[in-house]
Write a protein that holds these residues in place. Structure first.
Motif: not given
Lengths: 171, 171
Positions: B52-54, B57-62, B97-101, B103-104
């Motif tokens: 989930l973190g991975h 992070a990968a999508n955030d780099s978009l 829970e932080e990672l889920k938020s 991701w959102e």
């Protein structure tokens, strides 16, 4: 740039993604000794050899879905789409070498057909959707089916790569 | 035939594939108890929570790659792109829970940006390729980067679904 040229550029990207994923699967199944592929990708789950049959059968179904003809290997459907792994003795399944050659047959035939597809053809309805349903949801076209098969390959490549010996970050 | 331009129909299919995969990942991480996600997807491999973190992070780099701004969570890069799972104590990682938020945050921001992208914008070079290299290979555009992130999600969904309890054919 004209709409048609823009569209051709984009279908080119999707065809490229198809080629890249086909190459990844082909490379994977040509890398190790045969025994390697008879391992389960995770405890109790499908074996790599089964996933090769599954991916071949799923891609073979593109021929009728895209209106390109009959399946080349219709016998794979019940074995690898309708039956889970390890329900049949291996003697009733094609050998690993046979599956590799079927994979080559199917993907080469598809790749050849794709080189002749025009953009308007890609946006036609696929053969499993009725004209009425297609009118309600024009996304149900041939290009969308291809996109789905590309992501289907990457889905299973994620599993297949769990078998690789070398640990790589998030592989 | 829809009134939309051909090129818009096709970028629409790709944006739809993005939405479908984002929804699949979101659904997966909202389905089970937290403990479930601290399991490895296969013996010795990444845990679901790490993936989930991975993926985040990968999508955030978009955001920077598509010229849409800075990453929303740059702190994830070294943890989930540069460091393998289980190298750091969980106390040094964001909670589930932080990672889920995160991701959102990341996927909502991207999906909003995508709704305003024009086809010519999608075909511009992404920010990590030089004008010279782009001239040599115009496939290195923003839409191709998005396609790559879609297949990246399905790749890891294939792994994540190995954890599901119910066995499904070729899942």
């Amino acid at each position: 740039m004209s709409d048609l040229l823009l569209s051709e550029q984009i279908t080119g990207l999707i065809k490229n993604a198809w080629n890249v994923q086909v190459k990844a699967v082909t490379g994977y199944f040509n890398k190790y000794d045969t025994d390697f592929y008879y391992q389960e990708v995770a405890a109790g789950r499908n074996r790599a050899v089964y996933l090769l049959g599954h991916l071949t059968a799923a891609n073979d179904s593109l021929l009728p879905m895209l209106g390109l003809g009959e399946r080349l290997h219709p016998e794979l459907e019940s074995l690898f789409l309708g039956t889970p792994d390890k329900q049949l003795p291996d003697t009733e399944l094609p050998s690993f070498e046979e599956l590799k050659s079927y994979w080559e047959d199917v993907t080469s035939a598809l790749t050849n057909h794709f080189s002749n597809f025009s953009t308007p053809q890609w946006l036609e309805r696929h053969t499993r959707v009725s004209a009425e349903d297609f009118a309600l949801d024009p996304k149900r076209n041939k290009l969308n089916v291809l996109l789905g098969r590309i992501t289907h390959m990457t889905y299973h490549m994620g599993q297949l790569n769990l078998l690789k010996q070398a640990a790589i970050v998030a592989d």
